[in-house]
Design a protein around this motif. Sequence first.
Motif, PDB file in Angstrom:
ATOM      1  N   LEU A 154      35.799  46.553  33.854  1.00 18.62           N
ATOM      2  CA  LEU A 154      36.986  46.081  33.526  1.00 18.62           C
ATOM      3  C   LEU A 154      37.407  44.722  34.344  1.00 18.62           C
ATOM      4  O   LEU A 154      38.310  44.281  33.887  1.00 18.62           O
ATOM      5  N   GLN A 155      36.606  44.668  35.207  1.00 20.23           N
ATOM      6  CA  GLN A 155      36.949  43.324  36.213  1.00 20.23           C
ATOM      7  C   GLN A 155      36.822  42.221  35.528  1.00 20.23           C
ATOM      8  O   GLN A 155      37.896  41.152  35.681  1.00 20.23           O
ATOM      9  N   LYS A 161      39.799  39.295  35.036  1.00 23.29           N
ATOM     10  CA  LYS A 161      39.596  37.842  35.654  1.00 23.29           C
ATOM     11  C   LYS A 161      39.904  36.872  34.589  1.00 23.29           C
ATOM     12  O   LYS A 161      40.801  35.948  34.624  1.00 23.29           O
ATOM     13  N   GLN A 162      39.758  37.147  33.373  1.00 24.78           N
ATOM     14  CA  GLN A 162      39.953  36.335  32.143  1.00 24.78           C
ATOM     15  C   GLN A 162      41.501  36.339  32.014  1.00 24.78           C
ATOM     16  O   GLN A 162      42.105  35.307  31.473  1.00 24.78           O
ATOM     17  N   VAL A 193      47.331  44.548  32.663  1.00 27.78           N
ATOM     18  CA  VAL A 193      47.509  45.368  33.828  1.00 27.78           C
ATOM     19  C   VAL A 193      46.298  46.610  33.707  1.00 27.78           C
ATOM     20  O   VAL A 193      45.900  47.060  32.695  1.00 27.78           O
ATOM     21  N   ILE A 194      45.603  46.544  34.966  1.00 28.48           N
ATOM     22  CA  ILE A 194      44.434  47.665  35.104  1.00 28.48           C
ATOM     23  C   ILE A 194      45.188  48.778  36.097  1.00 28.48           C
ATOM     24  O   ILE A 194      45.723  48.254  37.004  1.00 28.48           O
ATOM     25  N   ALA A 195      45.182  50.055  35.370  1.00 22.88           N
ATOM     26  CA  ALA A 195      45.560  51.132  36.192  1.00 22.88           C
ATOM     27  C   ALA A 195      44.481  52.298  36.239  1.00 22.88           C
ATOM     28  O   ALA A 195      43.644  52.425  35.360  1.00 22.88           O
ATOM     29  N   LEU A 196      44.356  52.681  37.370  1.00 23.99           N
ATOM     30  CA  LEU A 196      43.273  53.854  37.826  1.00 23.99           C
ATOM     31  C   LEU A 196      44.112  55.225  38.079  1.00 23.99           C
ATOM     32  O   LEU A 196      45.285  55.224  38.940  1.00 23.99           O
ATOM     33  N   PRO A 206      40.392  45.438  44.369  1.00 27.16           N
ATOM     34  CA  PRO A 206      41.725  44.648  44.682  1.00 27.16           C
ATOM     35  C   PRO A 206      42.225  44.362  43.204  1.00 27.16           C
ATOM     36  O   PRO A 206      43.173  43.953  43.026  1.00 27.16           O
ATOM     37  N   TYR A 207      41.650  44.320  42.113  1.00 25.90           N
ATOM     38  CA  TYR A 207      41.972  43.875  40.803  1.00 25.90           C
ATOM     39  C   TYR A 207      42.843  45.067  40.092  1.00 25.90           C
ATOM     40  O   TYR A 207      43.291  44.998  39.079  1.00 25.90           O
TER      41      TYR A 207
END
Length: 430
Positions: free
Chosen positions: A52-53, A57-58, A63-66, A84-85
Amino acid sequence: MNVADSQRLSSALEELGYEPCQRAEEADVVVLNTCVVRQSAEDKAYGRLSSLQPIKKQHPERVIALMGCLVGMKDNPKLKARFPYVDVFAPPSDPTPLVHFLAERDGKSLSAVELETRNSILDAARLLPPSQEGRAVTANVPIVLGCSHACTYCVIPYRRGRETSRPPEDILSEARQLAEQGVKEITLLGQIVDRYGKDRSDFPPLSGLLRRLSAIDGLERIRFLTSHPNWMTDELLKTAAELPKVMPHMEVPVQAGDDDVLLRMRRGYTSGEFRDLIHKIREYIPGVSIGTDVIVGFPGETEAQFQNTFELLADLRMDVVHLARYSPRPDTWAARNLEDDVPDEEKWRRFRLLEDQQEKIAGEIHSALLDQTLQVLFEDKHKNRWRGRSETNKLVFVESDADLRGRILPVKINRAGAWSLSGVLQEPST
Ligand code: SF4
């Protein structure tokens, strides 16, 4: 449990105005809900997270959630530093941090969804889980969160926290709502579901909850999983046998068939006690199907100890056996104190021996169903055939041009494999 958590999270996100989309690359919000019960699951989660990184970046605004067991219940600075992303880290069964983050970012009011406590987010997410075309036929309803048993190999108590039963009123209200929306079958979930209410003196036991749920109009079927052998009381079995809506299928993990291994696993019963329980379940509920879980290659498991497991399963002839190869999980007593000394190829050999045995047993159990008529609740179409579950949780396929979704219909079985059955629809009796 993770499927149930994801459904609830979807409901909460839909409350905030989000809609599902097919591909992570197209999503404004990507949530990775994770399992770490085995090393392979954890590796998969890390792999997916890394994939997903480039999206972040693009498109930094996305939003990226874990979420889930990789995050655990406590703050995890190491995980945050490694990824960190990732914008939001949410513990299992609790989408609150993500919902807060999105609501704040989008300037949305949270008044519609009360988010003060962990329980209130469950209330908020009590809304019907999103489903195919909004016509879900079955739904998962978590009733016990976390686990306090602490089997020596298991990471779940460290990641999902201590056992907490949900208030019966919440569960009943959720079940009523689901029934009103057309859901015909609910599955009550808990790591040890048969301990429901044992952490609260003012809550009923699972048997009492089943009675109250059975009275809900429109709800046709109730299942519950997973049960720990020590808490399957006579009262629970008697109630399950008595209530027509409670389906005759039980999931009771044994994990090993050798007493020394069971002791090292700290499961709390012997193989003899497990045998007795299975016989008792079959006495109380004739025709019941039973599933179990087994771990092969636990530290120190000798060939003779494995053979005890093999023989127990050969004798008990379970309908389903969920197999796993042992892998040490961080924080657990076994990982800290026992050497993972069964070589991987040996774990695989034991796994395959049990798998082959179970394929044969399941095939024989299913063959005995040929020409019998089963009541099947149809859920969806798969490769042009309707797919549903019998009362004993057998997967059944039929061909039909009619819309069978949500209907419980008699099916005469004409083909039986190890993993599923096929048949033809019969006229429903009036
Ligand atoms: S009962 Fe044992 S295996 Fe199941 S969740 Fe609790 S600690 Fe893990």
